[in-house]
Design an enzyme around this catalytic site. Structure first.
Site, PDB file in Angstrom:
ATOM      1  N   GLY A  28       0.833  -1.192   0.000  1.00  0.00           N
ATOM      2  CA  GLY A  28       0.000   0.000   0.000  1.00  0.00           C
ATOM      3  C   GLY A  28       0.864   1.237   0.000  1.00  0.00           C
TER       4      GLY A  28
ATOM      5  N   GLN B 255       3.257   9.876   1.989  1.00  0.00           N
ATOM      6  CA  GLN B 255       4.544   9.181   1.811  1.00  0.00           C
ATOM      7  C   GLN B 255       5.267   9.646   0.551  1.00  0.00           C
ATOM      8  OE1 GLN B 255       2.741   5.032   2.354  1.00  0.00           O
ATOM      9  NE2 GLN B 255       4.826   4.809   3.140  1.00  0.00           N
TER      10      GLN B 255
ATOM     11  N   CYS C 280       6.937  -0.801   6.368  1.00  0.00           N
ATOM     12  CA  CYS C 280       6.446   0.424   5.728  1.00  0.00           C
ATOM     13  C   CYS C 280       7.556   0.961   4.840  1.00  0.00           C
ATOM     14  CB  CYS C 280       6.104   1.446   6.817  1.00  0.00           C
ATOM     15  SG  CYS C 280       5.532   3.031   6.194  1.00  0.00           S
ATOM     16  N   LEU C 281       7.200   1.393   3.629  1.00  0.00           N
ATOM     17  CA  LEU C 281       8.226   1.934   2.728  1.00  0.00           C
ATOM     18  C   LEU C 281       8.885   3.178   3.326  1.00  0.00           C
ATOM     19  CD1 LEU C 281       6.524   1.499  -0.770  1.00  0.00           C
ATOM     20  CD2 LEU C 281       8.081  -0.059   0.417  1.00  0.00           C
TER      21      LEU C 281
ATOM     22  N   HIS D 164      -3.325   0.635   8.335  1.00  0.00           N
ATOM     23  CA  HIS D 164      -1.960   1.154   8.229  1.00  0.00           C
ATOM     24  C   HIS D 164      -1.930   2.390   7.310  1.00  0.00           C
ATOM     25  CE1 HIS D 164       2.570   0.502   7.722  1.00  0.00           C
ATOM     26  NE2 HIS D 164       2.274   1.375   6.778  1.00  0.00           N
ATOM     27  N   GLU D 165      -2.574   2.270   6.126  1.00  0.00           N
ATOM     28  CA  GLU D 165      -2.517   3.378   5.154  1.00  0.00           C
ATOM     29  C   GLU D 165      -3.321   4.586   5.633  1.00  0.00           C
ATOM     30  OE1 GLU D 165      -0.271   3.153   3.077  1.00  0.00           O
ATOM     31  OE2 GLU D 165       0.020   0.993   3.179  1.00  0.00           O
TER      32      GLU D 165
ATOM     33  N   HIS E   4      -1.537   6.819   7.957  1.00  0.00           N
ATOM     34  CA  HIS E   4      -0.638   7.802   7.315  1.00  0.00           C
ATOM     35  C   HIS E   4      -1.342   9.133   7.071  1.00  0.00           C
ATOM     36  CE1 HIS E   4       3.092   5.670   6.477  1.00  0.00           C
ATOM     37  NE2 HIS E   4       2.447   4.638   5.954  1.00  0.00           N
TER      38      HIS E   4
END
Ligand code: ZN
Length: 184
Positions: free
Chosen positions: A57, A62, A110-111, A152-153, A156
């Site tokens: 995702g 991000q 996470c990226l 999670h997304e 953000h």
């Protein structure tokens, strides 16, 4: 500009832990903005970027845009083997309207927290209201891995990272050790 670059999505730079953009207030996307072809171009670029880095995702903060857009996809993902498939999902202004009481702890990466993994508790089922990229209102009932990635997304979009949700920091580990000892 030559036609060579027309409509080709671009790879975006992913902001890493410590970059203030990850903690900034995020605004809703207006319907006007959603109709703008530049928004479609940006969403396509987010998709390319997520796939390039094998993310499950990606949230717009991000990639340095403080607007509420998330994308999710999991198909044969080497970062998340055996977690189940999620078709490509693009959500604009997503909002979680209900959480299950039941929670489950699982590994997250996470990226923007590159190279680290940790255990986080998440609701096992949630309901999300959002718009599609075409501006249609949708209600999504998600469970399992899809519910975890959505939480999670959407975090953000509120300046939260999975490390903020960890109750036991002793589970934090580097990818190499995660793959060696813990990967499920
Ligand atoms: Zn993330």
């Amino acid at each position: 500009m030559s036609d060579l670059f027309k409509n080709e999505p671009a790879l975006l730079k992913v902001a890493l832990l410590g970059n203030p953009v990850l903690r900034k207030k995020v605004e809703n996307v207006t319907r006007e903005e959603l109709k703008d072809p530049r928004t479609a171009y940006f969403i396509d670029s987010m998709i390319d970027t997520m796939r390039e880095y094998n993310g499950a995702g990606l949230a717009s903060p991000q990639v340095h845009v403080s607007k509420k857009i998330i994308i999710i996809e999991a198909q044969d993902n080497p970062r998340y083997p055996k977690r189940g498939e999620i078709p490509l999902t693009v959500l604009v202004n997503p909002e979680i309207v209900s959480f299950s009481q039941e929670v489950e702890e699982g590994w997250e990466g996470c990226l923007s927290v590159a190279g680290l993994w940790g255990r986080v508790k998440r609701s096992t089922a949630i309901t999300v209201n959002a718009m599609t990229r075409e501006g249609k209102d949708v209600e999504i009932k998600a469970e399992g891995f899809f519910a975890v990635v959505l939480q999670h997304e959407i975090d953000h979009l509120y300046g939260k990272l999975f490390v903020d949700r960890m109750e036991d920091m002793s589970t934090l580990c580097f990818t190499q050790e995660y793959n060696r000892y813990w990967s499920d």
